[in-house]
Design a protein around this motif. Structure first.
Motif, PDB file in Angstrom:
ATOM      1  N   ILE A  42       0.695-119.054 -14.051  1.00  0.00           N
ATOM      2  CA  ILE A  42       1.143-117.518 -14.488  1.00  0.00           C
ATOM      3  C   ILE A  42       2.873-118.177 -14.456  1.00  0.00           C
ATOM      4  O   ILE A  42       3.566-117.757 -15.523  1.00  0.00           O
ATOM      5  CB  ILE A  42       0.880-116.362 -13.944  1.00  0.00           C
ATOM      6  N   ASN A  43       3.115-118.614 -13.302  1.00  0.00           N
ATOM      7  CA  ASN A  43       4.621-118.975 -13.187  1.00  0.00           C
ATOM      8  C   ASN A  43       5.087-120.100 -14.162  1.00  0.00           C
ATOM      9  O   ASN A  43       6.152-119.918 -14.557  1.00  0.00           O
ATOM     10  CB  ASN A  43       5.095-119.264 -11.800  1.00  0.00           C
ATOM     11  N   ALA A  44       4.110-121.030 -14.108  1.00  0.00           N
ATOM     12  CA  ALA A  44       4.505-122.064 -15.158  1.00  0.00           C
ATOM     13  C   ALA A  44       4.881-121.633 -16.630  1.00  0.00           C
ATOM     14  O   ALA A  44       5.687-122.290 -17.228  1.00  0.00           O
ATOM     15  CB  ALA A  44       3.504-123.329 -14.945  1.00  0.00           C
ATOM     16  N   ALA A  45       3.870-120.732 -16.974  1.00  0.00           N
ATOM     17  CA  ALA A  45       4.087-120.104 -18.363  1.00  0.00           C
ATOM     18  C   ALA A  45       5.348-119.531 -18.473  1.00  0.00           C
ATOM     19  O   ALA A  45       5.970-119.604 -19.694  1.00  0.00           O
ATOM     20  CB  ALA A  45       2.990-119.237 -18.529  1.00  0.00           C
ATOM     21  N   ALA A  46       5.967-118.652 -17.557  1.00  0.00           N
ATOM     22  CA  ALA A  46       6.952-118.120 -17.661  1.00  0.00           C
ATOM     23  C   ALA A  46       8.120-119.140 -17.926  1.00  0.00           C
ATOM     24  O   ALA A  46       9.272-118.985 -18.757  1.00  0.00           O
ATOM     25  CB  ALA A  46       7.251-117.103 -16.526  1.00  0.00           C
ATOM     26  N   ILE A  47       8.386-120.109 -17.211  1.00  0.00           N
ATOM     27  CA  ILE A  47       9.343-121.195 -17.152  1.00  0.00           C
ATOM     28  C   ILE A  47       9.006-121.952 -18.657  1.00  0.00           C
ATOM     29  O   ILE A  47       9.996-122.492 -19.160  1.00  0.00           O
ATOM     30  CB  ILE A  47       9.305-122.191 -16.267  1.00  0.00           C
ATOM     31  N   ALA A  48       7.989-122.299 -19.063  1.00  0.00           N
ATOM     32  CA  ALA A  48       7.490-122.917 -20.225  1.00  0.00           C
ATOM     33  C   ALA A  48       8.064-122.255 -21.510  1.00  0.00           C
ATOM     34  O   ALA A  48       8.468-122.955 -22.664  1.00  0.00           O
ATOM     35  CB  ALA A  48       6.113-123.479 -20.719  1.00  0.00           C
ATOM     36  N   GLY A  49       7.921-121.020 -21.436  1.00  0.00           N
ATOM     37  CA  GLY A  49       8.313-120.240 -22.617  1.00  0.00           C
ATOM     38  C   GLY A  49       9.833-120.039 -22.707  1.00  0.00           C
ATOM     39  O   GLY A  49      10.497-119.671 -23.722  1.00  0.00           O
ATOM     40  N   SER A  50      10.498-120.382 -21.548  1.00  0.00           N
ATOM     41  CA  SER A  50      11.942-120.236 -21.323  1.00  0.00           C
ATOM     42  C   SER A  50      12.648-120.824 -20.292  1.00  0.00           C
ATOM     43  O   SER A  50      12.622-120.217 -19.097  1.00  0.00           O
ATOM     44  CB  SER A  50      12.768-118.582 -21.121  1.00  0.00           C
ATOM     45  N   PRO A  51      12.659-122.206 -20.495  1.00  0.00           N
ATOM     46  CA  PRO A  51      13.100-123.123 -19.243  1.00  0.00           C
ATOM     47  C   PRO A  51      14.416-123.120 -19.248  1.00  0.00           C
ATOM     48  O   PRO A  51      15.220-124.110 -18.962  1.00  0.00           O
ATOM     49  CB  PRO A  51      12.658-124.574 -19.619  1.00  0.00           C
ATOM     50  N   THR A  52      15.205-121.851 -18.631  1.00  0.00           N
ATOM     51  CA  THR A  52      16.355-121.740 -18.426  1.00  0.00           C
ATOM     52  C   THR A  52      16.434-120.550 -17.242  1.00  0.00           C
ATOM     53  O   THR A  52      15.630-120.193 -16.750  1.00  0.00           O
ATOM     54  CB  THR A  52      17.016-120.896 -19.597  1.00  0.00           C
ATOM     55  N   MET A  53      17.773-120.564 -16.612  1.00  0.00           N
ATOM     56  CA  MET A  53      18.086-119.569 -15.644  1.00  0.00           C
ATOM     57  C   MET A  53      17.736-118.205 -16.054  1.00  0.00           C
ATOM     58  O   MET A  53      17.086-117.550 -15.141  1.00  0.00           O
ATOM     59  CB  MET A  53      19.420-119.690 -15.073  1.00  0.00           C
ATOM     60  N   ASP A  54      17.885-117.880 -17.260  1.00  0.00           N
ATOM     61  CA  ASP A  54      17.377-116.539 -17.775  1.00  0.00           C
ATOM     62  C   ASP A  54      15.952-116.345 -17.629  1.00  0.00           C
ATOM     63  O   ASP A  54      15.305-115.319 -17.349  1.00  0.00           O
ATOM     64  CB  ASP A  54      17.793-116.359 -19.076  1.00  0.00           C
ATOM     65  N   GLY A  55      15.031-117.430 -17.942  1.00  0.00           N
ATOM     66  CA  GLY A  55      13.722-117.384 -17.781  1.00  0.00           C
ATOM     67  C   GLY A  55      13.430-117.178 -16.117  1.00  0.00           C
ATOM     68  O   GLY A  55      12.290-116.578 -16.256  1.00  0.00           O
ATOM     69  N   VAL A  56      14.136-117.784 -15.330  1.00  0.00           N
ATOM     70  CA  VAL A  56      13.659-117.909 -14.173  1.00  0.00           C
ATOM     71  C   VAL A  56      14.157-116.259 -13.628  1.00  0.00           C
ATOM     72  O   VAL A  56      13.062-115.711 -12.908  1.00  0.00           O
ATOM     73  CB  VAL A  56      14.485-118.843 -13.193  1.00  0.00           C
ATOM     74  N   GLU A  57      15.199-115.846 -13.937  1.00  0.00           N
ATOM     75  CA  GLU A  57      15.576-114.557 -13.831  1.00  0.00           C
ATOM     76  C   GLU A  57      14.460-113.412 -14.141  1.00  0.00           C
ATOM     77  O   GLU A  57      14.225-112.257 -13.405  1.00  0.00           O
ATOM     78  CB  GLU A  57      16.863-114.249 -13.990  1.00  0.00           C
ATOM     79  N   HIS A  58      14.231-113.691 -15.480  1.00  0.00           N
ATOM     80  CA  HIS A  58      13.006-112.793 -15.745  1.00  0.00           C
ATOM     81  C   HIS A  58      11.693-112.616 -15.190  1.00  0.00           C
ATOM     82  O   HIS A  58      11.025-111.909 -14.849  1.00  0.00           O
ATOM     83  CB  HIS A  58      12.746-113.193 -17.282  1.00  0.00           C
ATOM     84  N   LEU A  59      11.214-113.889 -14.720  1.00  0.00           N
ATOM     85  CA  LEU A  59      10.146-113.947 -13.836  1.00  0.00           C
ATOM     86  C   LEU A  59      10.270-113.356 -12.474  1.00  0.00           C
ATOM     87  O   LEU A  59       9.531-112.748 -12.019  1.00  0.00           O
ATOM     88  CB  LEU A  59       9.706-115.713 -13.501  1.00  0.00           C
ATOM     89  N   GLU A  60      11.336-113.557 -12.086  1.00  0.00           N
ATOM     90  CA  GLU A  60      11.863-112.652 -10.783  1.00  0.00           C
ATOM     91  C   GLU A  60      11.734-111.265 -10.909  1.00  0.00           C
ATOM     92  O   GLU A  60      11.130-110.515 -10.023  1.00  0.00           O
ATOM     93  CB  GLU A  60      12.963-113.127 -10.524  1.00  0.00           C
ATOM     94  N   ARG A  61      12.396-110.686 -11.989  1.00  0.00           N
ATOM     95  CA  ARG A  61      11.816-109.165 -12.161  1.00  0.00           C
ATOM     96  C   ARG A  61      10.790-108.845 -12.497  1.00  0.00           C
ATOM     97  O   ARG A  61      10.102-107.821 -11.877  1.00  0.00           O
ATOM     98  CB  ARG A  61      12.817-108.847 -13.574  1.00  0.00           C
ATOM     99  N   ILE A  62       9.666-109.738 -12.964  1.00  0.00           N
ATOM    100  CA  ILE A  62       8.293-109.612 -13.263  1.00  0.00           C
ATOM    101  C   ILE A  62       7.637-109.291 -11.808  1.00  0.00           C
ATOM    102  O   ILE A  62       7.197-108.282 -11.389  1.00  0.00           O
ATOM    103  CB  ILE A  62       7.587-110.632 -13.854  1.00  0.00           C
ATOM    104  N   TRP A  63       8.234-110.242 -10.844  1.00  0.00           N
ATOM    105  CA  TRP A  63       7.483-110.172  -9.500  1.00  0.00           C
ATOM    106  C   TRP A  63       7.999-109.040  -8.572  1.00  0.00           C
ATOM    107  O   TRP A  63       7.370-108.386  -7.937  1.00  0.00           O
ATOM    108  CB  TRP A  63       7.998-111.441  -8.749  1.00  0.00           C
TER     109      TRP A  63
END
Length: 279
Positions: A42-63
């Motif tokens: 699940i985490n890998a999919a978030a990064i694969a879709g947006s391999p940027t710091m914005d993508g990481v920050e979006h993943l953090e908001r999900i969590w």
């Protein structure tokens, strides 16, 4: 030069991977490809879709927005039917599917911004399956189908369950694919605990962690001389109820700080998974 990120399973402890990702991306360490198992998928999919710091920050908001009901919604009748063998799982995966689907940025694995591989386990044979193409949502749900907890997922007529059963920390696939550098992001589920879990889910997850630990040790030892391998130190021990998502902010912050310290010391030793750091 290609860099692969390997994200292990670990239920709610997958929040630790968010802190690791934040520190790695801030340091300019960005993956060319990702592979994940269970929550790591699940985490890998978030990064694969947006391999940027914005993508990481979006993943953090999900969590930060997750609660137990988003993942493990309890329905007494279903739980009872699962307990007596009339259902194949204690929980429905509908709520988790909604979370994954609403945040997935690609419909097929091969359409992600960077290559992603998702590991699941074929129920009948116990064989490891690495999905690299095909419907992304189904592959991710199969990878996260905790045995007995969530229902199995059928893909092309084959039933799959949690990838952690076959390979919780899939190091060998990216190396076989030619990765020069591998970063292992372990959630820390294999850490020793000072007391035994009390819940059925906690015991099941700890049993799974014990079963897969030997393979992780073997692969880290085997492949550390084949490619440049870094094992981001997991937070150990993390003693938390598997149903408790309220401590995700704390886990993310601690993992972020721990990874920053590790990077500041030159990211030493691929054996840091064998001798976990404490916090």
């Amino acid at each position: 030069m290609t860099t692969a990120f390997v994200l292990s399973g670990g239920s709610n402890l997958g929040a630790a991977q968010v802190g690791m990702l934040k520190a790695l991306f801030e340091a300019g360490i960005v993956p060319s490809s990702v592979i994940g198992t269970s929550v790591g998928a699940i985490n890998a999919a978030a990064i694969a879709g947006s391999p940027t710091m914005d993508g990481v920050e979006h993943l953090e908001r999900i969590w930060l927005g997750l609660g137990r009901k988003n993942i493990f919604p309890f329905h007494p009748v279903r739980g009872f039917l699962g307990f007596i063998g009339q259902r194949d799982s204690l929980f429905s995966s509908h709520a988790l599917r909604q979370v994954v689907q609403s945040n997935l940025e690609f419909s097929r694995l091969e359409d992600a911004e960077i290559p992603i591989s998702v590991v699941a386990t074929e129920i009948r044979t116990g064989a490891e399956m690495v999905f690299r193409r095909g419907p992304a949502l189904e592959a991710i749900m199969a990878s996260a189908a905790l045995p007995g907890i969530f229902p199995a997922v059928t893909i092309d007529g084959v039933q799959y369950m949690d990838g952690a059963v076959a390979d919780n920390t899939p190091i060998s696939p990216p190396i076989s694919d030619g990765a020069d550098t591998v970063y292992v992001l372990s959630s820390g589920t294999a850490c020793g605990l000072s007391t035994a879990p009390r819940s059925a889910l906690g015991i099941a997850l700890q049993a799974l962690a014990v079963l897969v630990q030997k393979r992780v040790w073997q692969e880290v030892t085997q492949y550390s001389g084949v490619c440049q391998m870094y094992v981001v130190p997991p937070l150990c021990p993390i003693e938390i109820n598997p149903l408790d998502f309220s401590r995700s902010p704390e886990i993310i912050a601690a993992s972020y700080a721990s990874t920053q310290r590790w990077l500041a010391h030159g990211a030493p030793s691929a054996t840091s998974l064998l001798k976990p750091h404490t916090h």
